[in-house]
Design a protein around this motif. Structure first.
Motif, PDB file in Angstrom:
ATOM      1  N   ASN A  50      -2.176  -6.805  -1.099  1.00 42.95           N
ATOM      2  CA  ASN A  50      -3.306  -7.530  -1.699  1.00 42.95           C
ATOM      3  C   ASN A  50      -4.584  -6.702  -1.719  1.00 42.95           C
ATOM      4  O   ASN A  50      -5.616  -7.160  -2.197  1.00 42.95           O
ATOM      5  N   SER A  51      -4.517  -5.467  -1.173  1.00 40.48           N
ATOM      6  CA  SER A  51      -5.665  -4.569  -1.229  1.00 40.48           C
ATOM      7  C   SER A  51      -5.206  -3.148  -0.959  1.00 40.48           C
ATOM      8  O   SER A  51      -4.123  -2.929  -0.407  1.00 40.48           O
ATOM      9  N   TYR A  52      -6.032  -2.190  -1.358  1.00 40.42           N
ATOM     10  CA  TYR A  52      -5.795  -0.792  -0.993  1.00 40.42           C
ATOM     11  C   TYR A  52      -7.091  -0.018  -1.137  1.00 40.42           C
ATOM     12  O   TYR A  52      -8.075  -0.520  -1.691  1.00 40.42           O
ATOM     13  N   VAL A  65      -5.320  -8.005  -6.504  1.00 36.63           N
ATOM     14  CA  VAL A  65      -5.421  -6.924  -5.547  1.00 36.63           C
ATOM     15  C   VAL A  65      -6.880  -6.493  -5.474  1.00 36.63           C
ATOM     16  O   VAL A  65      -7.569  -6.423  -6.500  1.00 36.63           O
ATOM     17  N   PHE A 101      -1.657   2.191  -5.211  1.00 32.56           N
ATOM     18  CA  PHE A 101      -1.153   0.815  -5.217  1.00 32.56           C
ATOM     19  C   PHE A 101       0.368   0.888  -5.089  1.00 32.56           C
ATOM     20  O   PHE A 101       1.082   1.034  -6.073  1.00 32.56           O
TER      21      PHE A 101
END
Length: 217
Positions: free
Chosen positions: A140-142, A212, A153
């Motif tokens: 859900n994040s990077y 994301v 991702f």
């Protein structure tokens, strides 16, 4: 090609592969040569010919991953002249066929290994990872800040869905990225931090949607 320079009076040459000439075209391996002179006296010796060994290589279809229950084709692409093949599929199964197929029953990241051997007994081994998965794990994040950690991702298990299509949208619904056969390489170049939305079509009648967050600091 090997040529025997025998002493005068030698009349016949008999190789263990059936050749009956003084000069023989031989591949790598061990051969017995029997020389008989005009008086019927014999002399025998073993001749070992060495050559460059094989170089193991293989391809698969699909290339990097599959879903459980589907047939995967493995094809030998080795160089040289191997005469035997030993496949290990990483799940306690294998094959001795040059080209073979396999159905994986469980999800896992496996190491596929091929050992090839030629007539001289020379062997070579090659291995690579192969993903078997029925699902994917989407972060859900990077943090694509170039520090070498979490810069892309990465969707785990996506190797088993080689025909998938990933599309990324900004919060206004504008498409900012798209890739068919996505290989975990999106780093949000030239995009600002914030929340983005994805549509991931796995090409198996399953479409996943979500968001994301890009965080560089």
């Amino acid at each position: 090609v090997i040529s025997i320079n025998g002493p005068d009076g030698m009349t016949t040459y008999a190789w263990s592969n059936g050749t009956n000439t003084q000069t023989a075209d031989l591949s790598g391996g061990s051969y017995t040569l029997t020389i008989t002179d005009a008086n019927g006296c014999e002399n025998q010796d073993v001749i070992i010919i060495t050559e460059d060994g094989p170089i193991a290589s293989f391809v698969s279809d699909p290339t990097t991953g599959a879903q459980t229950g589907n047939t995967v084709t493995f094809s030998d692409a080795s160089q040289g002249s191997p005469i035997s093949w030993n496949w290990n599929f990483g799940d306690n199964n294998g094959s001795s066929n040059q080209n073979t197929t396999h159905i994986f029953e469980n999800q896992a990241v496996l190491t596929i290994t091929l050992v090839v051997t030629d007539a001289a007994g020379c062997s070579d081994t090659t291995s690579r990872e192969f993903t078997v998965s029925n699902s994917v794990e989407i972060p859900n994040s990077y943090t694509p800040n170039g520090d070498g950690k979490n810069d892309f991702f990465v969707i785990r298990g996506l190797e088993a869905f080689p025909n998938s299509k990933l599309t990324i949208f900004n919060r206004w619904g504008n498409e900012v990225y798209s890739s068919t056969g996505y290989t975990n390489t999106w780093n949000a170049e030239k995009l600002s931090d914030g929340v983005y939305f994805y549509i991931l079509d796995l090409a198996n009648n399953e479409v996943l949607k979500g968001d994301v967050t890009i965080l560089r600091n």
